[in-house]
Design an enzyme around this catalytic site. Structure first.
Site, PDB file in Angstrom:
ATOM      1  N   ARG A  95      37.028  -1.826  57.048  1.00  0.00           N
ATOM      2  CA  ARG A  95      36.651  -0.459  56.676  1.00  0.00           C
ATOM      3  C   ARG A  95      37.088  -0.119  55.265  1.00  0.00           C
ATOM      4  NH1 ARG A  95      38.023   0.504  62.385  1.00  0.00           N
ATOM      5  NH2 ARG A  95      40.084  -0.099  61.703  1.00  0.00           N
ATOM      6  N   ARG A 132      49.798  -3.232  54.635  1.00  0.00           N
ATOM      7  CA  ARG A 132      51.052  -3.163  55.391  1.00  0.00           C
ATOM      8  C   ARG A 132      52.116  -3.964  54.645  1.00  0.00           C
ATOM      9  NH1 ARG A 132      50.026   0.805  57.451  1.00  0.00           N
ATOM     10  NH2 ARG A 132      49.473   1.273  59.608  1.00  0.00           N
ATOM     11  N   GLU A 168      60.772   0.150  55.050  1.00  0.00           N
ATOM     12  CA  GLU A 168      60.406   1.487  54.559  1.00  0.00           C
ATOM     13  C   GLU A 168      61.403   2.525  55.050  1.00  0.00           C
ATOM     14  OE1 GLU A 168      56.272   2.414  55.175  1.00  0.00           O
ATOM     15  OE2 GLU A 168      55.621   0.624  54.142  1.00  0.00           O
ATOM     16  N   HIS A 171      54.089   5.017  50.567  1.00  0.00           N
ATOM     17  CA  HIS A 171      53.197   4.946  51.734  1.00  0.00           C
ATOM     18  C   HIS A 171      52.380   6.254  51.897  1.00  0.00           C
ATOM     19  CE1 HIS A 171      52.705   2.746  55.823  1.00  0.00           C
ATOM     20  NE2 HIS A 171      51.591   3.383  55.496  1.00  0.00           N
TER      21      HIS A 171
HETATM   22  P1  NAD Z   1      39.885  -3.152  59.493  1.00  0.00           P
HETATM   23  O1  NAD Z   1      40.302  -3.652  60.813  1.00  0.00           O
HETATM   24  O2  NAD Z   1      38.665  -2.336  59.366  1.00  0.00           O
HETATM   25  O3  NAD Z   1      39.749  -4.405  58.502  1.00  0.00           O
HETATM   26  C1  NAD Z   1      40.638  -5.476  58.460  1.00  0.00           C
HETATM   27  C2  NAD Z   1      39.853  -6.688  57.998  1.00  0.00           C
HETATM   28  O4  NAD Z   1      40.779  -7.749  57.808  1.00  0.00           O
HETATM   29  C3  NAD Z   1      38.829  -7.156  59.021  1.00  0.00           C
HETATM   30  O5  NAD Z   1      37.553  -7.284  58.411  1.00  0.00           O
HETATM   31  C4  NAD Z   1      39.369  -8.509  59.462  1.00  0.00           C
HETATM   32  O6  NAD Z   1      38.329  -9.432  59.743  1.00  0.00           O
HETATM   33  C5  NAD Z   1      40.156  -8.943  58.253  1.00  0.00           C
HETATM   34  N1  NAD Z   1      41.194  -9.918  58.529  1.00  0.00           N
HETATM   35  C6  NAD Z   1      42.001 -10.012  59.614  1.00  0.00           C
HETATM   36  N2  NAD Z   1      42.852 -11.048  59.473  1.00  0.00           N
HETATM   37  C7  NAD Z   1      42.568 -11.607  58.277  1.00  0.00           C
HETATM   38  C8  NAD Z   1      43.108 -12.700  57.559  1.00  0.00           C
HETATM   39  N3  NAD Z   1      44.098 -13.451  58.058  1.00  0.00           N
HETATM   40  N4  NAD Z   1      42.592 -12.979  56.353  1.00  0.00           N
HETATM   41  C9  NAD Z   1      41.584 -12.250  55.826  1.00  0.00           C
HETATM   42  N5  NAD Z   1      41.020 -11.221  56.462  1.00  0.00           N
HETATM   43  C10 NAD Z   1      41.510 -10.897  57.675  1.00  0.00           C
HETATM   44  O7  NAD Z   1      41.156  -2.386  58.915  1.00  0.00           O
HETATM   45  P2  NAD Z   1      41.172  -1.231  57.803  1.00  0.00           P
HETATM   46  O8  NAD Z   1      41.005   0.089  58.457  1.00  0.00           O
HETATM   47  O9  NAD Z   1      40.290  -1.606  56.679  1.00  0.00           O
HETATM   48  O10 NAD Z   1      42.711  -1.317  57.374  1.00  0.00           O
HETATM   49  C11 NAD Z   1      43.159  -2.375  56.525  1.00  0.00           C
HETATM   50  C12 NAD Z   1      44.670  -2.305  56.382  1.00  0.00           C
HETATM   51  O11 NAD Z   1      45.052  -1.059  55.803  1.00  0.00           O
HETATM   52  C13 NAD Z   1      45.440  -2.385  57.706  1.00  0.00           C
HETATM   53  O12 NAD Z   1      46.593  -3.175  57.515  1.00  0.00           O
HETATM   54  C14 NAD Z   1      45.871  -0.949  57.945  1.00  0.00           C
HETATM   55  O13 NAD Z   1      47.029  -0.894  58.748  1.00  0.00           O
HETATM   56  C15 NAD Z   1      46.157  -0.520  56.529  1.00  0.00           C
HETATM   57  N6  NAD Z   1      46.209   0.923  56.327  1.00  0.00           N
HETATM   58  C16 NAD Z   1      47.175   1.396  55.481  1.00  0.00           C
HETATM   59  C17 NAD Z   1      47.276   2.759  55.260  1.00  0.00           C
HETATM   60  C18 NAD Z   1      48.313   3.286  54.332  1.00  0.00           C
HETATM   61  O14 NAD Z   1      48.744   4.421  54.512  1.00  0.00           O
HETATM   62  N7  NAD Z   1      48.733   2.566  53.326  1.00  0.00           N
HETATM   63  C19 NAD Z   1      46.394   3.625  55.900  1.00  0.00           C
HETATM   64  C20 NAD Z   1      45.391   3.116  56.718  1.00  0.00           C
HETATM   65  C21 NAD Z   1      45.306   1.752  56.923  1.00  0.00           C
END
Ligand code: NAD
Length: 523
Positions: free
Chosen positions: A148, A229, A258, A276
């Site tokens: 996403r 993360r 954190e 964060h």
């Molecule tokens: P998502 O599940 O939509 O996308 C994750 C993608 O990573 C997927 O397409 C998956 O196929 C891919 N993936 C999984 N393992 C992999 C690997 N070993 N190598 C390469 N690709 C791999 O998730 P998202 O909503 O896009 O979120 C992404 C990250 O952002 C997550 O870690 C989420 O926790 C983090 N996040 C952080 C904050 C923040 O406040 N900083 C907020 C929201 C989300």
């Protein structure tokens, strides 16, 4: 439905919920108060303040849904919720644009040294030469994780004139193409990117997946961002890469610990750090509240919420296609588990025809299990916890597919195996659930209410004797279907009855000549 809003969420979400549910807002509720009152609620909305521990959830006897307005569910004991059959939903899409925009902010801040330039001006300095930057135009963006957020970052970087390549071993090539990005291996991304951005979950596979060997592959001018993360980047290795100018710069929103205490990264000029906050915008909070309210509203309408963390994720179109078969699956499951003799050990489910073409049938499989285990449990299970209950009871589940549906659109066959017996039933949905075969004998019966099965020898008088016995005990037959393998061979009778057949009548029928077995069922 009675819903507790236990943490402060945007008013719009509360307003939407009030249209369908009795809503109680108590955002200062203590763990003790919650433990004492949680049984009154069918739904609860939390952010991160309220901790839904195993101890609290053990009282949540009427809870159907836990909704986390936001993404992380560290404050919810998912296993305990699953065990209780409570759906847990969150709102992952509410923060995608917000995090992508923060990523852009960090990319620009690194490229144009905005944060250290800001500090320098505030310190009374005018160091124009020191803050020479680079453009994003014509540079290569390397995305690790094209989900996403990763895909939103790509869209934004394209408008800056950047090229994009990505590493995501779980994303189909076709989907990547539609997103306008070339998929490649991790090393190619690391070697060729000017800006690398990480958007994967933290898993054993991704933990420290960016460490010294990966920094070695990067361009000396490369910038790297982690808004995903903490722990995906090895912070010690990052420090060495930055101190030794092995890379151009870095930006972090998330940390191994954190808040990060006295990190040596704080001393460096070529790193931008935020606490964060990538997901913290008013819009994301409003959207989170609206999205989780919508999830609860969908549940009240009998639909499937889309972000269920402890159930298979299926899109709405697939759900519409599958929902007619859910009742059939539950009834077939219940039918075979009551009909098989001995201790149920294995359930095999075979989907044929159109159904077999659908990728994810887990929701149907879970519904079969739900039907199969409920007849022998004191408190009913649902599709959330059915698989867990089956596993605990040592019932193995297998799923198979076949093209040929013998002239029907779709067929579902369930084979139950116990330590002493095998019993099968096969059915379809034709305006209503129908069982078409029992133990491979053709029948046609609607699986509902009180039913009776007899296995007997196909000789004159067998059917009559069974009918007479039922009549003697005032058990009226609604529908009778019989099937046999050959004239004079073994036969099966499936009846629907107007009332439940008493055990003594089953025993009397069982003792009739030519009757091998008599079984009463209640669906
Ligand atoms: P998502 O599940 O939509 O996308 C994750 C993608 O990573 C997927 O397409 C998956 O196929 C891919 N993936 C999984 N393992 C992999 C690997 N070993 N190598 C390469 N690709 C791999 O998730 P998202 O909503 O896009 O979120 C992404 C990250 O952002 C997550 O870690 C989420 O926790 C983090 N996040 C952080 C904050 C923040 O406040 N900083 C907020 C929201 C989300």
């Amino acid at each position: 439905m009675k819903v507790l809003i236990a943490d402060a969420i945007n008013e719009k979400g509360i307003e939407n919920l009030k249209a369908v549910a009795d809503v109680v807002v108590d955002t200062t509720i203590t763990p003790e108060e919650l433990a004492n009152t949680i049984h009154e609620y069918n739904g609860i909305v939390v952010r991160s303040r309220t901790k839904l521990t195993k101890d609290i959830l053990k009282n949540a006897d009427n809870m159907q849904i836990i909704a986390r307005a936001g993404v992380g569910v560290d404050n919810i004991d998912l296993d305990a919720a699953t065990e209780k059959g409570i759906m847990v939903v969150n709102s992952p899409e509410s923060t995608s644009v917000t995090v992508a925009e923060h990523t852009m902010g960090l990319i620009l801040s690194m490229a144009r040294k905005i944060s250290i330039a800001d500090k320098s001006v505030k310190d009374g300095k005018w160091e124009k030469k020191k803050f020479m930057g680079v453009e994003l135009r014509n540079k290569t963006l390397g995305v690790i994780g094209m989900g996403r957020i990763g895909s939103q970052v790509v869209n934004r970087c394209k408008s800056f004139g950047m090229d994009a390549m990505a590493y995501d071993p779980y994303l189909p090539e076709e989907v990547a193409k539609q997103m306008g990005v070339e998929l490649t291996d991790l090393n190619t991304v690391l070697k060729n990117s000017d800006f690398i951005t990480i958007h994967v979950p933290l898993t054993p596979e991704t933990k420290h997946s960016i460490s010294t060997p990966q920094f070695e592959l990067m361009k000396d001018s490369a910038f790297i961002v982690n808004c995903a993360r903490g722990g995906i980047i090895d912070e010690d290795a990052l420090y060495d890469a930055l101190v030794n100018n092995k890379i151009g710069g870095a930006a972090l929103d998330v940390y191994e610990e954190e808040p990060p205490k006295e990190s040596k990264l704080f001393d460096l000029d070529n790193i931008v750090l935020t606490p964060h906050i990538a997901a913290s915008t008013k819009e994301a909070q409003r959207d989170a509240a609206i999205i989780v309210a919508d999830e609860i509203i969908e549940l009240t309408k009998g639909n499937n919420p889309k972000n269920v963390l402890n159930m298979p994720r299926i899109d709405n179109n697939t759900y519409q296609e599958l929902s007619p078969y859910m009742e059939l699956c539950e009834r077939l499951g219940s039918f075979i588990s009551q009909a098989v003799n001995g201790k149920l050990q294995e359930i095999e489910i075979i989907y044929s025809g159109e159904l077999a073409k659908i990728d994810n049938l887990e929701i149907l499989t879970r519904t079969v299990i739900q039907g199969a285990v409920n007849p022998f449990l004191s408190s009913p299970v649902n599709a959330v916890n059915a698989a867990l209950v089956a596993k605990d009871r040592g019932i193995s589940i297998t799923e198979g597919r076949k093209n040929n549906a013998q002239g029907y659109d779709s067929l579902i066959k369930i084979i139950a195996k116990s330590n002493t017996d095998t019993f099968s039933a096969e059915g379809t949905h034709l305006h209503e659930s129908r069982i078409l075969k029992v133990n491979d004998y053709w029948v046609d019966v609607i699986p509902e209410g009180n039913m009776f099965i007899a296995k007997y020898e196909d000789v004159p008088g067998s059917i009559g004797k069974i009918g007479t016995k039922l009549g003697e005990h005032d058990v009226n037959i609604g529908i009778m279907q019989v099937g046999r393998d050959e004239k004079g061979g073994r036969a099966i009778m499936v009846l629907t009855l107007d009332k439940q057949i008493p055990n003594n009548v089953i025993k009397e029928i069982q003792s009739l000549d030519n009757v091998y077995e008599a079984i009463g069922l209640s669906l």
